[in-house]
Design an enzyme around this catalytic site. Sequence first.
Site, PDB file in Angstrom:
ATOM      1  N   GLN A  30      -7.944   0.115   2.812  1.00  0.00           N
ATOM      2  CA  GLN A  30      -7.937  -1.159   3.551  1.00  0.00           C
ATOM      3  C   GLN A  30      -7.163  -2.228   2.754  1.00  0.00           C
ATOM      4  OE1 GLN A  30     -11.393   0.486   3.398  1.00  0.00           O
ATOM      5  NE2 GLN A  30     -10.422   1.611   5.036  1.00  0.00           N
ATOM      6  N   ARG A  47      -3.514   3.398  17.047  1.00  0.00           N
ATOM      7  CA  ARG A  47      -3.376   2.117  17.759  1.00  0.00           C
ATOM      8  C   ARG A  47      -2.112   1.371  17.314  1.00  0.00           C
ATOM      9  NH1 ARG A  47      -8.975  -0.767  16.442  1.00  0.00           N
ATOM     10  NH2 ARG A  47      -8.653   0.367  14.505  1.00  0.00           N
ATOM     11  N   LYS A  56       1.897   5.554  -0.298  1.00  0.00           N
ATOM     12  CA  LYS A  56       3.218   5.838  -0.884  1.00  0.00           C
ATOM     13  C   LYS A  56       3.277   5.366  -2.339  1.00  0.00           C
ATOM     14  CE  LYS A  56       7.834   4.765  -1.541  1.00  0.00           C
ATOM     15  NZ  LYS A  56       9.205   4.739  -1.171  1.00  0.00           N
ATOM     16  N   ARG A  62      -0.072  -1.491  15.903  1.00  0.00           N
ATOM     17  CA  ARG A  62      -0.455  -2.561  14.974  1.00  0.00           C
ATOM     18  C   ARG A  62       0.141  -3.887  15.447  1.00  0.00           C
ATOM     19  NH1 ARG A  62       1.313   1.206   9.918  1.00  0.00           N
ATOM     20  NH2 ARG A  62      -0.541   2.484   9.784  1.00  0.00           N
ATOM     21  N   GLY A 118       1.146   0.379   2.645  1.00  0.00           N
ATOM     22  CA  GLY A 118       1.931   1.435   2.000  1.00  0.00           C
ATOM     23  C   GLY A 118       1.291   1.836   0.675  1.00  0.00           C
ATOM     24  N   LYS A 119      -0.045   1.669   0.600  1.00  0.00           N
ATOM     25  CA  LYS A 119      -0.766   2.001  -0.642  1.00  0.00           C
ATOM     26  C   LYS A 119      -0.618   3.480  -0.974  1.00  0.00           C
ATOM     27  CE  LYS A 119      -4.536   0.534   1.297  1.00  0.00           C
ATOM     28  NZ  LYS A 119      -3.987  -0.012   2.539  1.00  0.00           N
ATOM     29  N   ASP A 139      -2.766  -0.863   5.470  1.00  0.00           N
ATOM     30  CA  ASP A 139      -1.516  -0.202   5.852  1.00  0.00           C
ATOM     31  C   ASP A 139      -0.288  -0.805   5.185  1.00  0.00           C
ATOM     32  OD1 ASP A 139      -3.090   1.358   7.548  1.00  0.00           O
ATOM     33  OD2 ASP A 139      -2.873  -0.072   9.185  1.00  0.00           O
ATOM     34  N   GLY A 168      -6.164   5.519   6.358  1.00  0.00           N
ATOM     35  CA  GLY A 168      -5.128   6.508   6.662  1.00  0.00           C
ATOM     36  C   GLY A 168      -3.953   6.208   5.768  1.00  0.00           C
ATOM     37  N   HIS A 169      -3.747   7.034   4.752  1.00  0.00           N
ATOM     38  CA  HIS A 169      -2.686   6.794   3.785  1.00  0.00           C
ATOM     39  C   HIS A 169      -1.604   7.853   3.935  1.00  0.00           C
ATOM     40  CE1 HIS A 169      -5.693   4.453   1.026  1.00  0.00           C
ATOM     41  NE2 HIS A 169      -5.594   3.964   2.246  1.00  0.00           N
ATOM     42  N   THR A 200      -2.357   5.040  11.346  1.00  0.00           N
ATOM     43  CA  THR A 200      -2.377   6.404  10.798  1.00  0.00           C
ATOM     44  C   THR A 200      -3.675   7.111  11.190  1.00  0.00           C
ATOM     45  OG1 THR A 200      -1.210   5.462   8.915  1.00  0.00           O
ATOM     46  CG2 THR A 200      -2.038   7.681   8.625  1.00  0.00           C
ATOM     47  N   THR A 201      -4.763   6.363  11.357  1.00  0.00           N
ATOM     48  CA  THR A 201      -6.055   6.973  11.664  1.00  0.00           C
ATOM     49  C   THR A 201      -6.321   7.007  13.157  1.00  0.00           C
ATOM     50  OG1 THR A 201      -6.928   6.321   9.530  1.00  0.00           O
ATOM     51  CG2 THR A 201      -8.557   6.740  11.237  1.00  0.00           C
ATOM     52  N   THR A 202      -6.067   5.895  13.847  1.00  0.00           N
ATOM     53  CA  THR A 202      -6.449   5.820  15.268  1.00  0.00           C
ATOM     54  C   THR A 202      -5.248   5.834  16.219  1.00  0.00           C
ATOM     55  OG1 THR A 202      -6.480   3.409  15.138  1.00  0.00           O
ATOM     56  CG2 THR A 202      -8.588   4.544  14.778  1.00  0.00           C
TER      57      THR A 202
HETATM   58  P1  GDP Z   1      -1.574   2.634   3.640  1.00  0.00           P
HETATM   59  O1  GDP Z   1      -2.772   2.718   4.525  1.00  0.00           O
HETATM   60  O2  GDP Z   1      -1.507   1.338   2.901  1.00  0.00           O
HETATM   61  O3  GDP Z   1      -1.411   3.810   2.734  1.00  0.00           O
HETATM   62  O4  GDP Z   1      -0.311   2.625   4.623  1.00  0.00           O
HETATM   63  P2  GDP Z   1      -0.072   3.610   5.889  1.00  0.00           P
HETATM   64  O5  GDP Z   1       0.321   4.943   5.369  1.00  0.00           O
HETATM   65  O6  GDP Z   1      -1.200   3.530   6.842  1.00  0.00           O
HETATM   66  O7  GDP Z   1       1.130   2.857   6.587  1.00  0.00           O
HETATM   67  C1  GDP Z   1       2.342   2.650   5.958  1.00  0.00           C
HETATM   68  C2  GDP Z   1       3.441   3.371   6.756  1.00  0.00           C
HETATM   69  O8  GDP Z   1       4.704   2.946   6.302  1.00  0.00           O
HETATM   70  C3  GDP Z   1       3.430   4.870   6.573  1.00  0.00           C
HETATM   71  O9  GDP Z   1       3.890   5.479   7.735  1.00  0.00           O
HETATM   72  C4  GDP Z   1       4.412   5.080   5.430  1.00  0.00           C
HETATM   73  O10 GDP Z   1       5.013   6.365   5.437  1.00  0.00           O
HETATM   74  C5  GDP Z   1       5.426   4.029   5.731  1.00  0.00           C
HETATM   75  N1  GDP Z   1       6.119   3.444   4.579  1.00  0.00           N
HETATM   76  C6  GDP Z   1       5.640   3.177   3.334  1.00  0.00           C
HETATM   77  N2  GDP Z   1       6.580   2.524   2.615  1.00  0.00           N
HETATM   78  C7  GDP Z   1       7.643   2.382   3.417  1.00  0.00           C
HETATM   79  C8  GDP Z   1       8.922   1.745   3.272  1.00  0.00           C
HETATM   80  O11 GDP Z   1       9.252   1.165   2.239  1.00  0.00           O
HETATM   81  N3  GDP Z   1       9.745   1.777   4.356  1.00  0.00           N
HETATM   82  C9  GDP Z   1       9.426   2.389   5.526  1.00  0.00           C
HETATM   83  N4  GDP Z   1      10.290   2.359   6.515  1.00  0.00           N
HETATM   84  N5  GDP Z   1       8.223   2.977   5.701  1.00  0.00           N
HETATM   85  C10 GDP Z   1       7.367   2.968   4.670  1.00  0.00           C
HETATM   86  P1  IMO Z   2      -5.925   1.763   5.241  1.00  0.00           P
HETATM   87  O1  IMO Z   2      -6.622   2.230   3.986  1.00  0.00           O
HETATM   88  C1  IMO Z   2      -5.907  -1.002   8.581  1.00  0.00           C
HETATM   89  C2  IMO Z   2      -9.804  -2.186  10.168  1.00  0.00           C
HETATM   90  C3  IMO Z   2     -10.170  -1.776  11.583  1.00  0.00           C
HETATM   91  C4  IMO Z   2     -11.019  -2.971  11.990  1.00  0.00           C
HETATM   92  C5  IMO Z   2     -11.789  -3.292  10.704  1.00  0.00           C
HETATM   93  C6  IMO Z   2     -13.185  -2.691  10.636  1.00  0.00           C
HETATM   94  O2  IMO Z   2      -5.165   2.826   5.929  1.00  0.00           O
HETATM   95  O3  IMO Z   2      -5.122   0.545   4.933  1.00  0.00           O
HETATM   96  P2  IMO Z   2     -14.033  -0.211  10.172  1.00  0.00           P
HETATM   97  O4  IMO Z   2     -13.805   1.053  10.920  1.00  0.00           O
HETATM   98  O5  IMO Z   2     -13.563  -0.169   8.758  1.00  0.00           O
HETATM   99  O6  IMO Z   2     -15.439  -0.738  10.284  1.00  0.00           O
HETATM  100  O7  IMO Z   2     -13.127  -1.308  10.940  1.00  0.00           O
HETATM  101  O8  IMO Z   2     -10.990  -2.785   9.655  1.00  0.00           O
HETATM  102  N1  IMO Z   2      -9.416  -1.090   9.258  1.00  0.00           N
HETATM  103  C7  IMO Z   2      -8.162  -0.866   8.855  1.00  0.00           C
HETATM  104  N2  IMO Z   2      -7.008  -1.455   9.203  1.00  0.00           N
HETATM  105  N3  IMO Z   2      -5.900  -0.027   7.653  1.00  0.00           N
HETATM  106  C8  IMO Z   2      -7.057   0.554   7.264  1.00  0.00           C
HETATM  107  O9  IMO Z   2      -7.139   1.403   6.242  1.00  0.00           O
HETATM  108  C9  IMO Z   2      -8.263   0.171   7.907  1.00  0.00           C
HETATM  109  N4  IMO Z   2      -9.555   0.567   7.804  1.00  0.00           N
HETATM  110  C10 IMO Z   2     -10.252  -0.231   8.625  1.00  0.00           C
HETATM  111  O10 IMO Z   2      -9.029  -1.641  12.381  1.00  0.00           O
HETATM  112  O11 IMO Z   2     -10.222  -4.060  12.294  1.00  0.00           O
HETATM  113 MG    MG Z   3      -3.224   3.104   6.521  1.00  0.00          MG
END
Ligand code: GDP
Ligand code: IMO
Ligand code: MG
Length: 428
Positions: A225, A304, A18, A306, A15-16, A13, A40-41, A300-302
Amino acid sequence: MSVTVIVGLQWGDEGKGKITDYLAERSEVVVRYQGGNNAGHTVVKNGIWYKLHLIPSGVLYPDKICVIGNGVVIYPRALLEEIEELKEKGVKIDQENLKISDRAHIVFPYHLIEDELEEEGKGVEEIGTTKRGIGPCYKDKSERIGIRMCDLVREDVLREKLKKNIEKKNKVFKNIYGKESVDFDEIFKDYKEYGEKLKPYMMDTSLFLYEMAKKGKKILFEGAQGTLLDLDFGTYPYVTASHPVAGGASIGGGIGPTMIDEVVGVMKAYTTRVGQGPFPTELKDDIGNFLRERGYEYGTTTGRARRCGWLDLVMIKYAVRVSGVTTLALTKLDTLTGLSTIKICTKYKIGEEIVDNFPGSLEDLNHCEPIYEEMEGWNEDIRGARSFDDLPLNAQKYVRRLEELIGIEFGIISVGPSREETIMLRNF
Ligand code: GDP
Ligand code: IMO
Ligand code: MG
């Protein structure tokens, strides 16, 4: 930039999504190489939020080709739903711009049940998985009983493999957990249909990527991840079952390591984690709550909440090393606005010892005390900043200090979720 890998440097999470969407504009192909719909991206385009789980974050550009590599585990029902939802939002997805590896392993309903039962069985030691069946699917892959995309479209192969697996799983469900059996006929029928629907997208994606690279096309690998969730380099056993590190792109995409030119490490300006496991800089106080609310730190997925904490450079430097990161992307700098003091963890104290390399043992991690350096914060809203000089002086100092401590420069600074809310510091 011809072949670039984007990798998360923390616990996911970062911000991969974005950053991938941002860099995809300058690429021709975007590839997911590991994980499944546990990811969840989030990508925000023209004020619309897209939550991507299996589809690469290049999909919002109709002229980019998205590839789901052999290292990904695919839950066909989730993938087909994701395709439909995106199409409803007007996103183009067809066999021209989506390619799926014929070698990718398939998630079945029994994997989701196993995930649930294994977590329940662990009690207080649960991992806190996303319960998407990811671990059990990878387990079948290494046990050499997995079912792959290429099996899904061969009725006889699917029938035989699925029958054997279901017999085996049902024995475990009944004898170990005292649970009901899963039904072969229903699953076979559903998966045969999924196979028919997904067949047009299927191909040898390793060969496809090789040919694209040979033609000089720019390819972006999108990690899911993060490094600290990697099966080898993460906080084992509190990890996921795949290899998010940059090396994972070689195996999960089917490209030789010598083809990778650049590795972009994505890091948040602070740290978050979903699920259980050690977290040395975790803040269970008002500042932790501030980061969660300001950064909207909910999965983004569950969904929960953080866990949040200060930036941990022991962890970042380790992640940079194991993936051979060549440039950094800093995200969510805007979330820190309003904090009078910002802390950066530079070392750990474990017992009487001061360490600056990330420890392997869970016992060490559970007992390590972070050593912090403090910096002054800023109050100005930075979401409108488009160049480094637009940032308040204290934000500039924070960024420069991070570069100094990590030893690598930032190529991108993100100050908001949208595409425009980005500061580019170099060409890609
Ligand atoms: P990923 O799994 O690495 O793609 O990240 P996620 O999308 O799960 O979580 C990142 C969250 O931060 C998302 O809601 C994005 O829209 C948000 N986000 C990404 N970059 C920025 C930033 O620079 N500032 C803010 N405020 N939010 C951001
Ligand atoms: P993105 O790509 C954050 C975490 C779960 C748990 C552990 C194992 O959005 O960054 P799993 O279901 O993979 O067997 O769970 O990994 N986890 C993540 N945490 N971002 C994710 O993906 C995750 N994918 C799995 O919360 O701790
Ligand atoms: Mg994510």
